[in-house]
Write an enzyme that holds these catalytic residues in place. Sequence first.
Site, short mmCIF file in Angstrom:
data_model
loop_
_atom_site.label_atom_id
_atom_site.label_comp_id
_atom_site.label_asym_id
_atom_site.label_seq_id
_atom_site.Cartn_x
_atom_site.Cartn_y
_atom_site.Cartn_z
N CYS A 1 0.83 -1.21 0.00
CA CYS A 1 0.00 0.00 0.00
C CYS A 1 0.86 1.26 0.00
O CYS A 1 0.48 2.28 -0.56
CB CYS A 1 -0.95 -0.01 1.18
N GLU B 1 -3.84 3.38 -8.06
CA GLU B 1 -2.98 2.40 -7.42
C GLU B 1 -2.90 1.16 -8.31
O GLU B 1 -3.92 0.52 -8.58
CB GLU B 1 -3.57 2.03 -6.05
P1 NDP Z 1 -10.23 -5.64 -1.05
O1 NDP Z 1 -10.36 -4.33 -0.40
O2 NDP Z 1 -11.42 -6.19 -1.75
O3 NDP Z 1 -9.80 -6.75 0.03
C1 NDP Z 1 -9.33 -6.51 1.32
C2 NDP Z 1 -10.06 -7.39 2.33
O4 NDP Z 1 -11.43 -6.99 2.42
C3 NDP Z 1 -10.09 -8.85 1.95
O5 NDP Z 1 -10.07 -9.65 3.10
C4 NDP Z 1 -11.43 -8.95 1.25
O6 NDP Z 1 -11.94 -10.24 1.20
C5 NDP Z 1 -12.29 -8.08 2.13
N1 NDP Z 1 -13.52 -7.57 1.50
C6 NDP Z 1 -13.83 -7.50 0.17
N2 NDP Z 1 -15.05 -6.94 0.00
C7 NDP Z 1 -15.50 -6.64 1.24
C8 NDP Z 1 -16.71 -6.03 1.73
N3 NDP Z 1 -17.66 -5.59 0.92
N4 NDP Z 1 -16.84 -5.86 3.07
C9 NDP Z 1 -15.88 -6.26 3.92
N5 NDP Z 1 -14.73 -6.85 3.50
C10 NDP Z 1 -14.54 -7.03 2.19
O7 NDP Z 1 -9.02 -5.62 -2.01
P2 NDP Z 1 -8.75 -6.56 -3.26
O8 NDP Z 1 -8.17 -7.82 -2.74
O9 NDP Z 1 -9.96 -6.72 -4.12
O10 NDP Z 1 -7.70 -5.70 -4.08
C11 NDP Z 1 -8.16 -4.68 -4.93
C12 NDP Z 1 -7.22 -3.52 -4.90
O11 NDP Z 1 -7.17 -2.98 -3.59
C13 NDP Z 1 -5.78 -3.89 -5.20
O12 NDP Z 1 -5.55 -3.95 -6.56
C14 NDP Z 1 -5.04 -2.78 -4.51
O13 NDP Z 1 -4.98 -1.68 -5.36
C15 NDP Z 1 -5.89 -2.47 -3.31
N6 NDP Z 1 -5.40 -3.12 -2.08
C16 NDP Z 1 -4.82 -2.34 -1.16
C17 NDP Z 1 -4.31 -2.90 -0.01
C18 NDP Z 1 -3.65 -2.09 1.02
O14 NDP Z 1 -2.88 -2.63 1.81
N7 NDP Z 1 -3.93 -0.83 1.12
C19 NDP Z 1 -4.35 -4.34 0.22
C20 NDP Z 1 -5.06 -5.08 -0.80
C21 NDP Z 1 -5.53 -4.46 -1.90
P3 NDP Z 1 -11.54 -11.20 -0.03
O15 NDP Z 1 -10.07 -11.27 -0.13
O16 NDP Z 1 -12.10 -12.46 0.41
O17 NDP Z 1 -12.17 -10.59 -1.25
#
Ligand code: NDP
Length: 496
Positions: free
Chosen positions: A304, A401
Amino acid sequence: MTELEQRGDRTPTPTAWEYASAPESREIVKLDERYGLFVGGEFVEPRSGEYYATINPATEEPLAELPQAGPEDVALAVRIAREAFANGWSAAAPVERAKYLYRIARILQERSREFAVLESLNGGKPIRESRDVDLPLAAAHFFYYAGWADKLEYAFPNRRPKPLGVAGQIIPWNFPLLMLAWKIAPALAAGNTVVLKPAETTPLTALLFCDVLRQAELPPGVVNIITGDGATGAALVKSDVDKIAFTGSTEVGKAIQRELAGTGKKLTLELGGKAANIIFDDCALDQAVEGIVNGIYFNQGHVCCAGSRLLVQESIYEPLIEKLKRRLTTLRVGDPLDKNTDLGAINSRQQLEKIEELVAAGTEEGAEIYQPPCRLPEKGYWFVPTVFTNVAQSYRIAQEEIFGPVLSVLTFRTPDEAVEKANNTPYGLSAGVWTEKGSRILWMAQRLEAGVIWANTYNRFDPASPFGGYKESGFGREGGRHGLEPYLDFAETSGG
Ligand code: NDP
């Protein structure tokens, strides 16, 4: 094996060094075919009856089956956590809580090779990183918060800190065990109980951690771990918890904030970033190149706070880009379990497609792409380390991002211009400044809208140092004394 062609320019490739492969054995990891939900200190079958497979992103091989927790499973885990809170944990002597945290830290250290191998198998990150960064830092967080557990009165003098109750915690896939440590260690130190959901693609180290909890004899129900996808996360947000701590995308963070508005539940959000890594012409150039590489290619750019926008002072643009391109040709992409690997696998097909889409947009919008010659394995998800030059601030690759090994280079002339460009983003998580002048570092740090600013280094973490963002990068801090605060309520006193 397919060979990618070098694109764009004629940067000389240094004499190729062939490294013999040095794979870490995966024998140390024993996986079950199927796991349960960790509720009340044991693995239980999901009431939903549903399971999904998790894979190794470097080979696409299935590793294990995990429950997809439904709303009933989430409600059960929260109820068990609430009972554990009421029946002992919240009233336990703080020194007892410290004892468990120390035990967990020590067991993580003892079993660190097993955890590191599993983290690389399930997440795709190079073993060098999981071994040398994720595991030592995860253990360090438990040690650090063990130290605070019986000193909350000193951390917050005159404020009478009290635990909140049950914390619901949702973590992403880029640092699975480390994010678990960032969340669980302060929550327990503050006297809360926990229901944690790991990311869908990387649940295995969280499940191995359940074994550590049992080894440490943590009372059943104090930590519960439930697997599933975004729907499980959404159910946890809606459930009867007292607080949600979320790390992940800004989009989901906003949805969670909307859902919790008016409920009285506490919330901390650690979201995305588009950090500027700012290189002044008086910096130590070779060190800066290492810092740039570490800033954007560490963990395949799935970070991030990755330094994904490089701002270079115009006077050193050419020598810097030449050195950077040459350095890129020495990066080794491949088997995450090989100790020589610099860049491992992209975490999922979905993430790979997102990176590919943004890279295509960068080329279409007019940026110039550079990718070093690179052999990629045929199976699994991979992306070549990439640099874009000729990038305008309005391009998607300078605004969004990417969360992959892709660097966008912009230039500036004066410190004022660097600040203006660095702050020209909806995010505000981190930044880097490279200059030999201490006064300039402080001048920049006062003006950059970022929660963390590194000077002449990048991606350095310490449990004693708070981490978190501004603007669309979220709110609340993790790490340090500040990281305890979101897990506490305070009965303010008049002083004394
Ligand atoms: P998400 O925000 O979807 O995932 C983060 C966590 O939230 C996972 O455990 C996910 O579950 C969960 N989640 C997903 N939808 C919901 C919801 N509606 N309510 C509560 N929890 C939820 O990120 P992604 O994995 O889809 O990644 C997408 C983009 O996000 C990446 O390309 C990146 O740009 C960014 N990202 C940023 C991060 C950071 O550290 N700031 C970390 C990860 C991603 P599940 O994995 O089961 O979908």
